[in-house]
Structure formats: structure tokens, C-alpha cells
Scaffold this active site. Structure first.
Site, PDB file in Angstrom:
ATOM      1  N   ALA A   1       3.099  -0.023   6.678  1.00  0.00           N
ATOM      2  CA  ALA A   1       2.993  -1.243   5.860  1.00  0.00           C
ATOM      3  C   ALA A   1       2.593  -2.459   6.679  1.00  0.00           C
ATOM      4  O   ALA A   1       3.098  -2.686   7.783  1.00  0.00           O
ATOM      5  CB  ALA A   1       4.286  -1.542   5.110  1.00  0.00           C
ATOM      6  N   GLY A   2       1.668  -3.219   6.099  1.00  0.00           N
ATOM      7  CA  GLY A   2       1.286  -4.508   6.646  1.00  0.00           C
ATOM      8  C   GLY A   2       0.032  -4.521   7.475  1.00  0.00           C
ATOM      9  O   GLY A   2      -0.561  -5.581   7.686  1.00  0.00           O
TER      10      GLY A   2
ATOM     11  N   ASN B   1      -2.353   2.372   3.668  1.00  0.00           N
ATOM     12  CA  ASN B   1      -2.866   2.594   2.317  1.00  0.00           C
ATOM     13  C   ASN B   1      -3.736   1.426   1.848  1.00  0.00           C
ATOM     14  O   ASN B   1      -4.949   1.536   1.743  1.00  0.00           O
ATOM     15  CB  ASN B   1      -1.721   2.839   1.351  1.00  0.00           C
ATOM     16  CG  ASN B   1      -2.168   3.186  -0.062  1.00  0.00           C
ATOM     17  OD1 ASN B   1      -1.370   3.376  -0.950  1.00  0.00           O
ATOM     18  ND2 ASN B   1      -3.466   3.295  -0.313  1.00  0.00           N
ATOM     19  N   THR B   2      -3.121   0.286   1.585  1.00  0.00           N
ATOM     20  CA  THR B   2      -3.826  -0.821   0.943  1.00  0.00           C
ATOM     21  C   THR B   2      -5.056  -1.270   1.714  1.00  0.00           C
ATOM     22  O   THR B   2      -6.108  -1.532   1.121  1.00  0.00           O
ATOM     23  CB  THR B   2      -2.876  -2.023   0.748  1.00  0.00           C
ATOM     24  OG1 THR B   2      -1.715  -1.603   0.027  1.00  0.00           O
ATOM     25  CG2 THR B   2      -3.557  -3.140  -0.018  1.00  0.00           C
TER      26      THR B   2
ATOM     27  N   LYS C   1       8.991  10.993   1.906  1.00  0.00           N
ATOM     28  CA  LYS C   1       9.012   9.629   2.406  1.00  0.00           C
ATOM     29  C   LYS C   1      10.009   8.865   1.550  1.00  0.00           C
ATOM     30  O   LYS C   1       9.802   8.679   0.344  1.00  0.00           O
ATOM     31  CB  LYS C   1       7.636   8.976   2.319  1.00  0.00           C
ATOM     32  CG  LYS C   1       7.644   7.563   2.912  1.00  0.00           C
ATOM     33  CD  LYS C   1       6.400   6.780   2.568  1.00  0.00           C
ATOM     34  CE  LYS C   1       6.563   5.351   3.062  1.00  0.00           C
ATOM     35  NZ  LYS C   1       5.515   4.453   2.532  1.00  0.00           N
TER      36      LYS C   1
ATOM     37  N   GLY D   1       1.344  -4.098   1.682  1.00  0.00           N
ATOM     38  CA  GLY D   1       0.130  -4.644   1.099  1.00  0.00           C
ATOM     39  C   GLY D   1      -0.210  -6.063   1.494  1.00  0.00           C
ATOM     40  O   GLY D   1      -1.173  -6.628   0.987  1.00  0.00           O
TER      41      GLY D   1
END
Length: 273
Positions: free
Chosen positions: A201-202, A223-224, A114, A175
Site C-alpha cells: 500500500a501507498g 495494485n492502484t 491476506k 491507494g
């Protein structure tokens, strides 16, 4: 139930660089409070592709000591990432370390990376020029490159032409939990791409995960939103289910949006007073 099974069977596996996966949810390993929570969340999510920041593992950064040993890598496919790299040159070097890490973990044929080139410390927005430069070099070296990018349709096309095996547009900053701020551009990227499009993301909640899949994204990387949830395992499962639901809705085909109401019951044969 018969209709649901029929539609589900029409789907195909997610295929990246010739390798197939049944789950369309990729997950990360950062920001978890401990390894037990991480393992529980990954199991609950059903994810098969797990990304690891190579620089953090190499330097034993706080919260990452023993990360390589914390998971059963015969069960997960490692996606090394170049997080923390500010230039194309740094990213290429770290990608090479990531390939060696995969070998150490028993994945001899794993050339995935990645690609992240992020010089901006405040907003963590990827550098389009550095990303393209690094991608071109890594493709020459035989890597299967999954580049993290702004939702830029022209850059996505250039990266695909350079030989990248996916494009990974951000929904909103890493995040941030802002959801799909770039839905219009992501839709264009999906329309034009001939490689898998992974929204990365987001995403903050399952409804946003489902929305991204309903647009036609091939996969998500989250992830976050999972790691920082009060109950990561429950959120992991929720995101996995949302990913499946959004994909199924996309395959089913939504109804057209109309300006006026349209009665769901037929008007013919109605009883008149």
C-alpha cells in the site's frame, strides 16, 4: 555483465509458507478499467501472486463479475484477501470462503490468506487488535496468514510470534500514492523479522518500489499504482523492473553516506604542472 549475473545468482527465491516464487512483486485485481487491461498488466509485471477480494467476488460487485474466470489460475497463485471486513469475526468467515474459492479454482493446497481488518472507511487504516485476534484464529485453522498492518514493529513481532508467514506493513494509506511515509519503522520491522516482509500500500511510482526493496523488503504488493496508470501494462512492467533493481541493489550493498565529497579518481600519480 559478468558482475550482474554473478550477483543475481546469489539471490534466493521468495519463499512463503514453504512455497517458492521467482517474482517478488505481488499484484492486485481491483480498480482496473477492464479485464483486458488487468491481464496485460499482470503479464507485463511478471507477478506470480495475485490477490483477490473474496467478498467482491462472492457478491459479484461491479467490476468483479467474472473475475475468478478472467485469469489462468494455473499460472498465478491466488492470494484471497479479506478486504471489506471490519471485524476479526468477519475476516475469519471471509478467509474460510477464500480457501474454498482457491479449491474451486484448482488450488487444493492453497491455504494463503491476506488478512485485512479495516473498520476505518476514511483512511482505510488496519485495526491492530482485530488483526491480531483474527490472525491467531486463522493460524489455528491451518491458514498461511499474510497480515496487512500499520508499520508497527511491535505488532509485526506479535503477529510473527502468533504464526503468521509474512508481515505486510503499509508504506502509506491504501491507494494514496504517497510512497514510503513509514520508512524508518519499516526498516526496524525488516531488521527484526524472521519471516518475509512485504511492503503493501501507498507505492505510487517505480522509484518508490525500488526504494522499498533497497531497504531490504522481501517483496511488494502493488495494485492502484498499476491499475489506475494511464497505461497499466507499461506501469506493471516498470514496477516489476523496479522491484528487481531494488532487490539487486540491496544485495549489492550501497556505499556509505558521507558528509564530505570523496574523489572517485585516485590522487596518486597525477600530473603536476
Amino acid at each position: 555483465m559478468q558482475t550482474l549475473e554473478k550477483n543475481t545468482q546469489q539471490d534466493t527465491a521468495l519463499t512463503i509458507a514453504g512455497r517458492s516464487f521467482t517474482s517478488r512483486l505481488m499484484t492486485g485485481t481491483g480498480k482496473y478499467r477492464n479485464f483486458d487491461e488487468m491481464r496485460g498488466a499482470l503479464t507485463a509485471s511478471g507477478s506470480q501472486i495475485v490477490t483477490v477480494a473474496v467478498r467482491r467476488v462472492q457478491t459479484s460487485a461491479p467490476g468483479h463479475e467474472g473475475l475468478a474466470e478472467a485469469l489462468d489460475w494455473s499460472h498465478y497463485w491466488l492470494l484471497p484477501n479479506t478486504a471489506g471486513c471490519k471485524t476479526a469475526e468477519e475476516a475469519v468467515r471471509v478467509a474460510r470462503l477464500g480457501r474454498e474459492l482457491a479449491k474451486v479454482l484448482g488450488q487444493e493446497d492453497n491455504n494463503f490468506v491476506k488478512l485485512e481488518v479495516i473498520p476505518d472507511a476514511k483512511y482505510l487504516l488496519p485495526d491492530p487488535i482485530g488483526t491480531l485476534e483474527a490472525a491467531e484464529q486463522l493460524v489455528k485453522e491451518g491458514f498461511a496468514v499474510l497480515p496487512y498492518i500499520n508499520a508497527d514493529p511491535l505488532l509485526a513481532r506479535r503477529l510473527e510470534e502468533a504464526g503468521c508467514v509474512t508481515v505486510m506493513p503499509l508504506g502509506s494509506p491504501i491507494g494514496s500514492g504517497q510512497g514510503l511515509n513509514n520508512a524508518a519503522n519499516i526498516r526496524i520491522i525488516i531488521e527484526q523479522a524472521t519471516v518475509p516482509v512485504v511492503v503493501d500500500a501507498g507505492i505510487g511510482v517505480p522509484s518508490e518500489a525500488a526504494q522499498a526493496m533497497e531497504l531490504g523488503a522481501d517483496a511488494l504488493l502493488i495494485n492502484t499504482a498499476i491499475a489506475q496508470a494511464q497505461d497499466p501494462a507499461a506501469m506493471g512492467r516498470a514496477m516489476g523492473l523496479a522491484c528487481e533493481a531494488g532487490r539487486l541493489a540491496y544485495l549489492a550493498g550501497r556505499i556509505p553516506v558521507k558528509t564530505y565529497a570523496s574523489a572517485s579518481s585516485p590522487l596518486s600519480g597525477t600530473v603536476t604542472p
